[in-house]
Structure formats: C-alpha cells, structure tokens
Design a protein around this motif. Structure first.
Motif, mmCIF file in Angstrom:
data_model
loop_
_atom_site.group_PDB
_atom_site.id
_atom_site.type_symbol
_atom_site.label_atom_id
_atom_site.label_comp_id
_atom_site.label_asym_id
_atom_site.label_seq_id
_atom_site.Cartn_x
_atom_site.Cartn_y
_atom_site.Cartn_z
ATOM 1 N N PHE A 1 0.837 -1.202 0.000
ATOM 2 C CA PHE A 1 0.000 0.000 0.000
ATOM 3 C C PHE A 1 0.870 1.249 0.000
ATOM 4 C CE2 PHE A 1 -2.444 3.330 2.279
ATOM 5 C CZ PHE A 1 -3.423 3.519 1.322
ATOM 6 N N GLU A 2 1.662 1.448 1.028
ATOM 7 C CA GLU A 2 2.441 2.682 1.161
ATOM 8 C C GLU A 2 3.583 2.773 0.156
ATOM 9 O OE1 GLU A 2 1.929 5.332 2.791
ATOM 10 O OE2 GLU A 2 0.312 4.738 4.153
ATOM 11 N N ASP A 3 4.248 1.663 -0.129
ATOM 12 C CA ASP A 3 5.444 1.691 -0.966
ATOM 13 C C ASP A 3 5.139 1.594 -2.458
ATOM 14 O OD1 ASP A 3 6.905 1.754 1.395
ATOM 15 O OD2 ASP A 3 7.176 -0.420 1.454
ATOM 16 N N PHE A 4 3.991 1.042 -2.795
ATOM 17 C CA PHE A 4 3.686 0.790 -4.207
ATOM 18 C C PHE A 4 2.403 1.484 -4.654
ATOM 19 C CE2 PHE A 4 1.779 -2.113 -7.481
ATOM 20 C CZ PHE A 4 2.734 -1.918 -8.472
ATOM 21 N N ALA A 5 1.296 1.175 -3.999
ATOM 22 C CA ALA A 5 -0.001 1.667 -4.468
ATOM 23 C C ALA A 5 -0.136 3.180 -4.323
ATOM 24 C CB ALA A 5 -1.126 0.960 -3.705
ATOM 25 N N VAL A 6 0.269 3.737 -3.189
ATOM 26 C CA VAL A 6 0.115 5.183 -2.976
ATOM 27 C C VAL A 6 0.942 6.000 -3.969
ATOM 28 C CG1 VAL A 6 0.551 7.091 -1.376
ATOM 29 C CG2 VAL A 6 -0.622 5.031 -0.575
ATOM 30 N N PRO A 7 2.244 5.722 -4.153
ATOM 31 C CA PRO A 7 3.002 6.512 -5.144
ATOM 32 C C PRO A 7 2.420 6.438 -6.553
ATOM 33 C CG PRO A 7 4.498 5.266 -3.744
ATOM 34 C CD PRO A 7 3.118 4.768 -3.436
ATOM 35 N N ILE A 8 1.931 5.264 -6.947
ATOM 36 C CA ILE A 8 1.345 5.122 -8.282
ATOM 37 C C ILE A 8 0.087 5.967 -8.405
ATOM 38 C CG2 ILE A 8 0.148 3.491 -9.814
ATOM 39 C CD1 ILE A 8 2.115 1.358 -8.724
ATOM 40 N N SER A 9 -0.760 5.907 -7.384
ATOM 41 C CA SER A 9 -1.999 6.674 -7.414
ATOM 42 C C SER A 9 -1.724 8.172 -7.419
ATOM 43 C CB SER A 9 -2.862 6.294 -6.208
ATOM 44 O OG SER A 9 -4.113 6.915 -6.268
ATOM 45 N N VAL A 10 -0.758 8.617 -6.631
ATOM 46 C CA VAL A 10 -0.388 10.042 -6.599
ATOM 47 C C VAL A 10 0.102 10.488 -7.973
ATOM 48 C CG1 VAL A 10 1.293 11.693 -5.692
ATOM 49 C CG2 VAL A 10 0.080 10.158 -4.128
ATOM 50 N N PHE A 11 0.963 9.673 -8.589
ATOM 51 C CA PHE A 11 1.485 10.021 -9.916
ATOM 52 C C PHE A 11 0.354 10.182 -10.927
ATOM 53 C CE2 PHE A 11 2.506 8.490 -14.172
ATOM 54 C CZ PHE A 11 3.497 9.392 -14.549
ATOM 55 N N ALA A 12 -0.546 9.189 -10.970
ATOM 56 C CA ALA A 12 -1.633 9.229 -11.951
ATOM 57 C C ALA A 12 -2.536 10.430 -11.721
ATOM 58 C CB ALA A 12 -2.439 7.931 -11.884
ATOM 59 N N HIS A 13 -2.829 10.715 -10.452
ATOM 60 C CA HIS A 13 -3.696 11.835 -10.114
ATOM 61 C C HIS A 13 -3.063 13.154 -10.549
ATOM 62 C CE1 HIS A 13 -7.476 11.930 -7.877
ATOM 63 N NE2 HIS A 13 -7.168 13.150 -7.485
ATOM 64 N N CYS A 14 -1.804 13.327 -10.208
ATOM 65 C CA CYS A 14 -1.126 14.581 -10.540
ATOM 66 C C CYS A 14 -0.992 14.758 -12.043
ATOM 67 C CB CYS A 14 0.254 14.625 -9.880
ATOM 68 S SG CYS A 14 0.198 14.817 -8.078
ATOM 69 N N LYS B 1 5.089 20.542 -6.848
ATOM 70 C CA LYS B 1 4.071 20.510 -5.806
ATOM 71 C C LYS B 1 3.503 19.105 -5.552
ATOM 72 C CE LYS B 1 1.444 24.109 -5.162
ATOM 73 N NZ LYS B 1 2.219 24.828 -4.149
ATOM 74 N N VAL B 2 4.101 18.086 -6.162
ATOM 75 C CA VAL B 2 3.584 16.721 -6.003
ATOM 76 C C VAL B 2 3.706 16.250 -4.559
ATOM 77 C CG1 VAL B 2 3.994 14.299 -6.599
ATOM 78 C CG2 VAL B 2 3.929 16.036 -8.400
ATOM 79 N N GLU B 3 4.858 16.481 -3.947
ATOM 80 C CA GLU B 3 5.056 16.035 -2.560
ATOM 81 C C GLU B 3 4.075 16.729 -1.622
ATOM 82 O OE1 GLU B 3 8.612 15.722 0.809
ATOM 83 O OE2 GLU B 3 9.108 16.161 -1.286
ATOM 84 N N GLU B 4 3.862 18.013 -1.836
ATOM 85 C CA GLU B 4 2.901 18.754 -1.021
ATOM 86 C C GLU B 4 1.486 18.208 -1.235
ATOM 87 O OE1 GLU B 4 1.429 23.388 -0.282
ATOM 88 O OE2 GLU B 4 2.881 22.911 -1.857
ATOM 89 N N PHE B 5 1.150 17.909 -2.484
ATOM 90 C CA PHE B 5 -0.158 17.324 -2.778
ATOM 91 C C PHE B 5 -0.341 16.011 -2.026
ATOM 92 C CE2 PHE B 5 -2.271 13.991 -5.241
ATOM 93 C CZ PHE B 5 -3.565 14.490 -5.311
ATOM 94 N N ALA B 6 0.681 15.148 -2.067
ATOM 95 C CA ALA B 6 0.575 13.840 -1.423
ATOM 96 C C ALA B 6 0.343 13.964 0.071
ATOM 97 C CB ALA B 6 1.840 13.032 -1.697
ATOM 98 N N THR B 7 0.884 15.011 0.674
ATOM 99 C CA THR B 7 0.707 15.215 2.120
ATOM 100 C C THR B 7 -0.658 15.811 2.440
ATOM 101 O OG1 THR B 7 3.094 15.553 2.422
ATOM 102 C CG2 THR B 7 1.624 16.410 4.142
#
Length: 354
Positions: free
Chosen positions: A92-105, A114-120
């Motif tokens: 979840f944290e190491d794989f799924a979340v980064p992928i979802s953040v990338f696709a969303h952004c 601003k990707v890191e700020e968005f993820a937080t």
C-alpha cells in the motif's frame, strides 16, 4: 435512488448528524463560496451539470488510454526501486500510494514541484478543507501562466467562474486518489490469499483488464455513496421515504446482491461483473472511473509479471477493522509482502524486460 431527482445531493444531511470537519488554513467567504458553487459532490443539476461538463474531458476512455504508457513507465520504475531496496515492502504505502499520486497529478496537471505537497495535504486521514482550498488556489494560479494538456488547464480555459474553478479543482484533487491505492493493495491481499486465482491471472494476464470489474465489485472502499436528502414523499419497493429525511445508499450491498451476482460473496476473477455500482451510478457516477480501471490493471499486471515469488506476510485488513473515519469508508491497512531474491534481482522467468 441514485438516478431519482427526488433524492437530492445538494440538500445533504448525513444520517450520523453533524460531524466536525478539520479546516487547517482559514477559509474566507470567497473560498466558502467556491465550495458552494463548485463542489459537484454537493450539487444537483443544472449547476452540477455545468461544473461536471467542464471537468470530464480528460477522463474519457479515449483520453485515459493515452495516459497508459506514462502510467506503465511509472509503475515499472517504482517496482525497480522496490526491488533494488530489499525483499519486503508494504504494497500500500510503498507501491499503491506513489502510483496513485502520480496518476492523479498527471491527469490534473499538478506541477512536479508541488507533487510532494499534494501527497501530504490530500492524504485521506488528514484532509483539511482550508489546506485543500489553499493548495488548489495555488495550482490554479501557477497553471494560469502555464496552460497545458490537463484537467486544471481545461478548467481555466472553460467558462466557469473563478470560484467555480476553485471549487471543482479542490474536489478533483481530493477525490479518488486513495481509492485507487486502496484497491491495488486490497486486490493483492485477495489474490495472494487465493493461489488458484492468482495462478490463473499469472498464466493468463490478458484477463486482468476485464477482471478489474470483479476487483472493484468485491473490494469497494466506500460502504455507501454520499448521503441524499428526500425532497418529497416517495415510496420505493414498498418503503416510504419522507421529505427531509437523509438516506444513504449502500453500493456495497448492491454489489453483493445475489439476484444480480451469483455467489456474490465469492471473489471470482472469471466473473462477468459489469453492472456493479463500485463507481456509483447516474449523474454523480465517479468522474475518474476510467482512470482507476487503467491504473489498477497496470499495477496488478506488472506486480504479477515481475514478482512470481511474491507472497503475503501480513495484512491488517484480514481481521475486523474500524471504519477509516466518520463516514463508512474502509481503510487498507498495511499489506506487507516479501519475495525471493536471486542474485540481487527478483526471478522474473522469461520476461524480456527483466
């Protein structure tokens, strides 16, 4: 109920009663107005129709499929990083979340800076509307001088007013990101707990895109849709609903309807599962459902191809868990996995890309 105009999403009263909403940054009258006029989750037509029309262009089947190569490249790169680090990970944290953040952004047009700020800011457990609105306003300002081929740029090119743009941008940033991550992690818990279905998809990976419908039917993150309010007395299926009453529709219950899906509590990747309500229904159906399908299919496909010895160590969700918040939403918990290392690399069979 999901398509009946007598059940309003604008006049929304939760059956739980008022719940405290963390604000974060202060919300002035202008930002509050933006939420009132641009939040598609709390609007009825015609205002809902106007706002949604301006936002949906990038989320069509054709538009999302054009994003598949970039999504596939990111998934591959993330797996490279995980495999290079050690022989265990939290899917979840190491794989799924980064992928979802990338696709969303990528879909929305959030700048790399601003990707890191968005993820937080947009992590589900810590949503604060003031911070969300402030971030969305900053992105709109940034994109105003650097329009691109993305959703935020489309909003800025549209005929929406400034408050409407801010309202819908905030909602889009806060919607769906964690649902995709939840799905990826939870689907893998089911597959790694069912060797027969896991091996079927390993042998026949071409089944995975169609299996996404069963994935989301069985693993819906939201126990219900957003609550509706009855606008006039209604009788449906012998049940009386009275004007002013709040109503929640359980899409999970609908997805487990035995008259529609035989043996509904069985996870079956060969099932014809179209017609599920995991993405809602009617005018409020999920805008990003086509993106979710592509991201989930790509993530599961690459995981199964590149980690043939992957096995589940521990999954929090295998025991009963409390809801993730005040609303009936499931949390994925930790999905700890491991695999065998061979000469510093995961054994990947005959995969020419290994």
């Amino acid at each position: 109920m999901l398509q009946d105009t007598r059940f309003s999403q604008a006049d929304r009263r939760t059956p739980l009663g008022p719940t405290p909403v963390p604000m974060g940054a202060p919300i002035d009258a202008e930002k509050m107005h933006a939420l009132m006029v641009g939040n598609v989750l709390g609007l009825d037509p015609p205002q809902h129709t106007k706002i949604r029309r301006a936002a949906v262009g990038r989320f069509s089947v054709r538009s999302v499929r054009r994003q598949r190569p970039a999504i596939a490249e990111f998934v591959e790169r993330r797996l490279d990083e995980i495999l290079a680090a050690e022989s265990t990970a939290d899917l979840f944290e190491d794989f799924a979340v980064p992928i979802s953040v990338f696709a969303h952004c990528r879909m929305l047009g959030i700048p790399n800076s601003k990707v890191e700020e968005f993820a937080t800011i947009f992590a589900t457990e810590e949503l604060k509307f003031g911070d969300m609105l402030q971030f969305a306003a900053e992105v709109l300002d940034f994109k105003g001088t650097d329009l691109g081929e993305d959703t935020v740029s489309d909003l800025l090119r549209s005929e929406l007013s400034g408050p409407e743009q801010l309202g819908i941008a905030t909602v889009l940033m806060g919607s769906g990101r964690d649902a995709i991550a939840y799905m990826i992690g939870t689907i893998m818990v089911s597959l790694l707990s069912d060797p027969g279905q896991l091996e079927l998809l390993r042998r026949e990976p071409e089944r995975i895109p169609a299996s996404v419908e069963e994935f989301v039917r069985f693993h819906a993150m939201f126990v219900s849709t957003h609550p509706r309010t009855v606008t006039e007395d209604v009788t449906l299926e012998g049940i009386d609903f009275h004007k002013g009453e709040p109503v929640w529709v359980s899409t999970v219950a609908a997805n487990r309807d035995g008259t529609r899906f035989p043996e509904p509590d069985t996870f079956d990747v060969t099932r014809e599962a179209s017609g599920h309500l995991a993405f809602g229904h009617g005018v409020h159906a999920c805008i990003g459902q086509q993106l979710a399908r592509v991201v989930i299919a790509e993530a599961i496909t690459q995981l199964l191809r590149r980690l043939p010895t992957l096995r589940l160590v521990e999954a929090t969700q295998q025991v009963p868990m409390a809801f993730a918040g005040d609303l009936p939403t499931y949390s994925p918990g930790t999905v700890r996995v491991t695999w065998e290392q061979h000469g510093g690399k995961e054994l990947v069979g005959d995969n020419e890309n290994s």
